[in-house]
Design a protein around this motif. Structure first.
Motif, PDB file in Angstrom:
ATOM      1  N   TRP A  94       1.051  -1.070   0.066  1.00  0.00           N
ATOM      2  CA  TRP A  94       0.001   0.131  -0.051  1.00  0.00           C
ATOM      3  C   TRP A  94       1.079   1.374   0.246  1.00  0.00           C
ATOM      4  O   TRP A  94       0.780   2.062  -0.652  1.00  0.00           O
ATOM      5  CB  TRP A  94      -1.029  -0.109   1.210  1.00  0.00           C
ATOM      6  N   LEU A  95       1.984   1.365   0.778  1.00  0.00           N
ATOM      7  CA  LEU A  95       2.886   2.674   0.955  1.00  0.00           C
ATOM      8  C   LEU A  95       3.438   2.792  -0.215  1.00  0.00           C
ATOM      9  O   LEU A  95       3.719   3.920  -0.947  1.00  0.00           O
ATOM     10  CB  LEU A  95       3.770   2.335   2.146  1.00  0.00           C
ATOM     11  N   ALA A  96       4.059   1.470  -0.965  1.00  0.00           N
ATOM     12  CA  ALA A  96       4.734   1.634  -2.131  1.00  0.00           C
ATOM     13  C   ALA A  96       3.776   2.245  -3.523  1.00  0.00           C
ATOM     14  O   ALA A  96       4.060   2.960  -4.280  1.00  0.00           O
ATOM     15  CB  ALA A  96       5.408   0.200  -2.728  1.00  0.00           C
ATOM     16  N   ALA A  97       2.400   1.976  -3.127  1.00  0.00           N
ATOM     17  CA  ALA A  97       1.563   2.400  -4.356  1.00  0.00           C
ATOM     18  C   ALA A  97       1.136   4.032  -4.261  1.00  0.00           C
ATOM     19  O   ALA A  97       0.666   4.331  -5.001  1.00  0.00           O
ATOM     20  CB  ALA A  97       0.166   1.667  -4.086  1.00  0.00           C
ATOM     21  N   ALA A  98       1.745   4.647  -3.056  1.00  0.00           N
ATOM     22  CA  ALA A  98       1.681   6.031  -2.891  1.00  0.00           C
ATOM     23  C   ALA A  98       2.849   6.703  -3.771  1.00  0.00           C
ATOM     24  O   ALA A  98       2.769   7.811  -3.936  1.00  0.00           O
ATOM     25  CB  ALA A  98       1.652   6.450  -1.518  1.00  0.00           C
ATOM     26  N   PHE A  99       3.926   5.875  -4.279  1.00  0.00           N
ATOM     27  CA  PHE A  99       4.908   6.508  -4.804  1.00  0.00           C
ATOM     28  C   PHE A  99       4.601   6.888  -6.533  1.00  0.00           C
ATOM     29  O   PHE A  99       3.563   6.214  -6.940  1.00  0.00           O
ATOM     30  CB  PHE A  99       6.205   5.772  -4.859  1.00  0.00           C
ATOM     31  N   PRO A 100       5.525   7.666  -7.178  1.00  0.00           N
ATOM     32  CA  PRO A 100       5.210   7.700  -8.707  1.00  0.00           C
ATOM     33  C   PRO A 100       5.032   6.498  -9.363  1.00  0.00           C
ATOM     34  O   PRO A 100       5.755   5.475  -9.133  1.00  0.00           O
ATOM     35  CB  PRO A 100       6.350   8.634  -9.287  1.00  0.00           C
ATOM     36  N   ASP A 101       3.968   6.520 -10.191  1.00  0.00           N
ATOM     37  CA  ASP A 101       3.763   5.511 -11.040  1.00  0.00           C
ATOM     38  C   ASP A 101       4.843   4.756 -11.640  1.00  0.00           C
ATOM     39  O   ASP A 101       4.938   3.444 -11.841  1.00  0.00           O
ATOM     40  CB  ASP A 101       2.826   5.634 -12.151  1.00  0.00           C
ATOM     41  N   HIS A 102       5.820   5.561 -12.239  1.00  0.00           N
ATOM     42  CA  HIS A 102       7.058   4.771 -12.836  1.00  0.00           C
ATOM     43  C   HIS A 102       7.765   4.095 -11.844  1.00  0.00           C
ATOM     44  O   HIS A 102       8.615   3.053 -12.057  1.00  0.00           O
ATOM     45  CB  HIS A 102       7.907   5.699 -13.618  1.00  0.00           C
ATOM     46  N   VAL A 103       8.011   4.786 -10.555  1.00  0.00           N
ATOM     47  CA  VAL A 103       8.514   3.982  -9.517  1.00  0.00           C
ATOM     48  C   VAL A 103       8.051   2.704  -9.057  1.00  0.00           C
ATOM     49  O   VAL A 103       8.803   1.787  -8.908  1.00  0.00           O
ATOM     50  CB  VAL A 103       8.801   4.875  -8.187  1.00  0.00           C
ATOM     51  N   GLN A 104       6.900   2.616  -9.043  1.00  0.00           N
ATOM     52  CA  GLN A 104       5.925   1.380  -8.919  1.00  0.00           C
ATOM     53  C   GLN A 104       6.228   0.578  -9.876  1.00  0.00           C
ATOM     54  O   GLN A 104       6.383  -0.660  -9.528  1.00  0.00           O
ATOM     55  CB  GLN A 104       4.480   1.795  -8.948  1.00  0.00           C
ATOM     56  N   ASP A 105       6.457   0.766 -11.115  1.00  0.00           N
ATOM     57  CA  ASP A 105       6.735  -0.011 -12.156  1.00  0.00           C
ATOM     58  C   ASP A 105       8.087  -0.923 -11.780  1.00  0.00           C
ATOM     59  O   ASP A 105       8.358  -1.976 -12.066  1.00  0.00           O
ATOM     60  CB  ASP A 105       6.816   0.646 -13.804  1.00  0.00           C
ATOM     61  N   GLU A 106       9.164  -0.381 -11.293  1.00  0.00           N
ATOM     62  CA  GLU A 106      10.503  -0.649 -10.945  1.00  0.00           C
ATOM     63  C   GLU A 106      10.191  -1.753  -9.686  1.00  0.00           C
ATOM     64  O   GLU A 106      10.653  -2.659  -9.888  1.00  0.00           O
ATOM     65  CB  GLU A 106      11.313   0.425 -10.494  1.00  0.00           C
ATOM     66  N   VAL A 107       9.517  -1.294  -8.669  1.00  0.00           N
ATOM     67  CA  VAL A 107       9.186  -2.047  -7.369  1.00  0.00           C
ATOM     68  C   VAL A 107       8.508  -3.358  -7.789  1.00  0.00           C
ATOM     69  O   VAL A 107       8.975  -4.258  -7.042  1.00  0.00           O
ATOM     70  CB  VAL A 107       8.602  -1.194  -6.197  1.00  0.00           C
ATOM     71  N   PHE A 108       7.459  -3.121  -8.404  1.00  0.00           N
ATOM     72  CA  PHE A 108       6.675  -4.141  -8.452  1.00  0.00           C
ATOM     73  C   PHE A 108       6.742  -5.047 -10.012  1.00  0.00           C
ATOM     74  O   PHE A 108       5.934  -5.464 -10.540  1.00  0.00           O
ATOM     75  CB  PHE A 108       4.844  -3.954  -8.777  1.00  0.00           C
ATOM     76  N   ALA A 109       8.255  -4.946 -10.314  1.00  0.00           N
ATOM     77  CA  ALA A 109       8.430  -5.573 -11.600  1.00  0.00           C
ATOM     78  C   ALA A 109       8.196  -6.970 -11.885  1.00  0.00           C
ATOM     79  O   ALA A 109       8.010  -7.433 -12.832  1.00  0.00           O
ATOM     80  CB  ALA A 109      10.028  -5.490 -11.906  1.00  0.00           C
ATOM     81  N   THR A 110       8.313  -7.501 -10.569  1.00  0.00           N
ATOM     82  CA  THR A 110       7.916  -9.139 -10.471  1.00  0.00           C
ATOM     83  C   THR A 110       6.751  -9.395  -9.540  1.00  0.00           C
ATOM     84  O   THR A 110       6.554  -8.601  -8.683  1.00  0.00           O
ATOM     85  CB  THR A 110       9.322 -10.205 -10.285  1.00  0.00           C
ATOM     86  N   SER A 111       6.250 -10.519  -9.796  1.00  0.00           N
ATOM     87  CA  SER A 111       4.883 -10.829  -9.116  1.00  0.00           C
ATOM     88  C   SER A 111       5.239 -11.242  -7.718  1.00  0.00           C
ATOM     89  O   SER A 111       4.199 -11.368  -6.896  1.00  0.00           O
ATOM     90  CB  SER A 111       3.997 -11.783  -9.844  1.00  0.00           C
ATOM     91  N   ALA A 112       6.672 -11.366  -7.513  1.00  0.00           N
ATOM     92  CA  ALA A 112       6.905 -11.997  -6.255  1.00  0.00           C
ATOM     93  C   ALA A 112       7.210 -10.843  -5.158  1.00  0.00           C
ATOM     94  O   ALA A 112       7.734 -11.227  -4.153  1.00  0.00           O
ATOM     95  CB  ALA A 112       8.300 -13.090  -6.467  1.00  0.00           C
ATOM     96  N   THR A 113       7.415  -9.820  -5.539  1.00  0.00           N
ATOM     97  CA  THR A 113       7.929  -8.623  -4.910  1.00  0.00           C
ATOM     98  C   THR A 113       7.351  -8.466  -3.709  1.00  0.00           C
ATOM     99  O   THR A 113       5.956  -8.451  -3.319  1.00  0.00           O
ATOM    100  CB  THR A 113       7.856  -7.250  -5.482  1.00  0.00           C
TER     101      THR A 113
END
Length: 393
Positions: A94-113
């Motif tokens: 949830w907290l990561a989802a508050a960051f910019p969308d392109h940052v989320q693309d990096e953080v959630f790059a894999t389904s295992a994150t």
């Protein structure tokens, strides 16, 4: 992104129930090893139960607070540490989802994150080019060893020259772990310390906490989702209520499981179930747990309703919410204590779940956000017409 199977709350609930025997069977060894069992982690991940609050575009389910609490309670009844880590990773998403969308693309790059979190700003950051250099140590980082990213907090230069707390997303590979987690409760959460030394963090992966606490999130794609337009502290509190409820349910179930045919030693009661003292004890515990569930689901329902309506929270509502949290924690702790005390001498054996639940709910109650007296004081200030003495509302 597309192609993900978004699961309903009912399907997630069923998957959690199906894993209860496995989680229960590994709870003792997990406690002894001070971390969740590999098989349990893999099974929960495979079932999608670590994705409750991940954005749907990354394969998450965006479950409501009410459903999240219920699902976490099922896992927590089987092993409180497993439930706690599930809730902690949900808050990390949830907290990561508050960051910019392109940052989320990096953080959630894999389904295992999986993203662990520490909300205390125990790091220090200095300006360095288009980013920050961070040094620090963070305590009680639940699930750190099984995580891929951590949301760290550090004091950093503010625009006016003062210092303010900043959240930053960093890969776990850039942090050092200090395995200092030797505790009497929640041992299997693996809530070790993490450390950073001269760690560079790009500015795009940082957010001022004042913005987060004021619901000024950087994501555009999540702005329309009711799950991601709620305040951080009520969201975080609601994320963990299922852990307490699960522990209370497990303690009551364990008491009943052991009640049949058991006498009260050194008395004329050949059956504990026939003794009036037992009737008083089990009724008191059951009613305390019933009251605790009322407060828990009230918190979650209000959060969901306000998120759906995109309705702002008043200061009084935030303080009242913390009061409810303190009350439900106190009630569950009291109920578990009654049941543990009524469970007889054999209940102190490490193989008996009731003693672990008793230690775990005590550890839960000592958490800074959960502590009953801290929450009562805050709500009491509201009732007396005084302002809050914390920003964490």
């Amino acid at each position: 992104m597309s192609g993900y199977a978004i699961l309903s709350a009912d399907e997630l609930r069923k998957r959690a129930e199906d894993l209860v025997p496995l989680i229960e069977s590994k709870a003792l060894s997990a406690e002894q090893n001070r971390t969740l069992d590999d098989e349990v982690v893999e099974a929960l991940a495979e079932a999608g139960l670590f994705d409750l609050r991940r954005p749907q575009r990354y394969g998450g389910h965006e479950t409501s607070a009410l459903d999240t609490g219920d699902i976490v309670s099922i896992i927590s009844a089987a092993d409180p540490s497993a439930g706690w880590n599930t809730a902690a990773w949900a808050i990390g998403d949830w907290l990561a989802a508050a960051f910019p969308d392109h940052v989320q693309d990096e953080v959630f790059a894999t389904s295992a994150t999986r993203i662990c979190v520490s909300l205390s700003p125990t790091g220090v950051a200095t300006e360095a080019g288009d980013g920050l250099v961070v040094n620090g140590r963070w305590h009680f980082v639940s699930g750190a060893r099984r995580s891929h990213w951590q949301a760290i907090m550090a004091m950093a230069p503010a625009p006016d020259g003062s210092q303010w707390p900043v959240a930053a997303l960093v890969p776990m590979s850039e942090l050092t772990i200090d395995d200092d987690w030797h505790t009497s409760g929640f041992a299997a959460t693996g809530s070790v310390d993490t450390m950073a030394e001269n760690l560079y963090v790009p500015r795009e992966r940082t957010l001022p906490m004042v913005s987060v606490l004021q619901e000024q999130y950087a994501s555009e794609l999540n702005a329309a989702s009711p799950v991601f337009r709620t305040p951080m502290i009520p969201t975080g509190a609601a994320g963990f209520i299922g852990v307490a409820i699960g522990m209370g349910r497990a303690a009551l179930a364990e008491f009943h499981r052991n009640l049949s045919g058991r006498p009260i030693t050194f008395t004329d009661y050949s059956l504990q179930s026939e003794a009036p003292v037992t009737h008083f004890e089990v009724a008191e515990a059951a009613l305390k747990l019933e009251e605790a569930e009322y407060y828990a689901w009230k918190m979650a329902t209000v959060l969901d309703q306000k998120g759906a309506a995109d309705e702002a929270w008043t200061l009084e509502e935030r303080m009242h919410n913390r009061g409810r949290l303190g009350r439900l924690v106190r009630l569950v702790e009291e109920a578990v204590d009654v049941l543990a005390s009524a469970s007889g001498g054999s209940s102190i054996k490490l193989s008996k779940p009731i003693q672990r639940i008793r230690r775990d709910i005590h550890a839960f109650s000592l958490h800074g956000l959960m502590h009953p007296n801290t929450n009562f004081e805050l709500y009491g200030r509201s009732l007396c017409g005084l302002p809050p003495n914390t920003q964490y509302l």
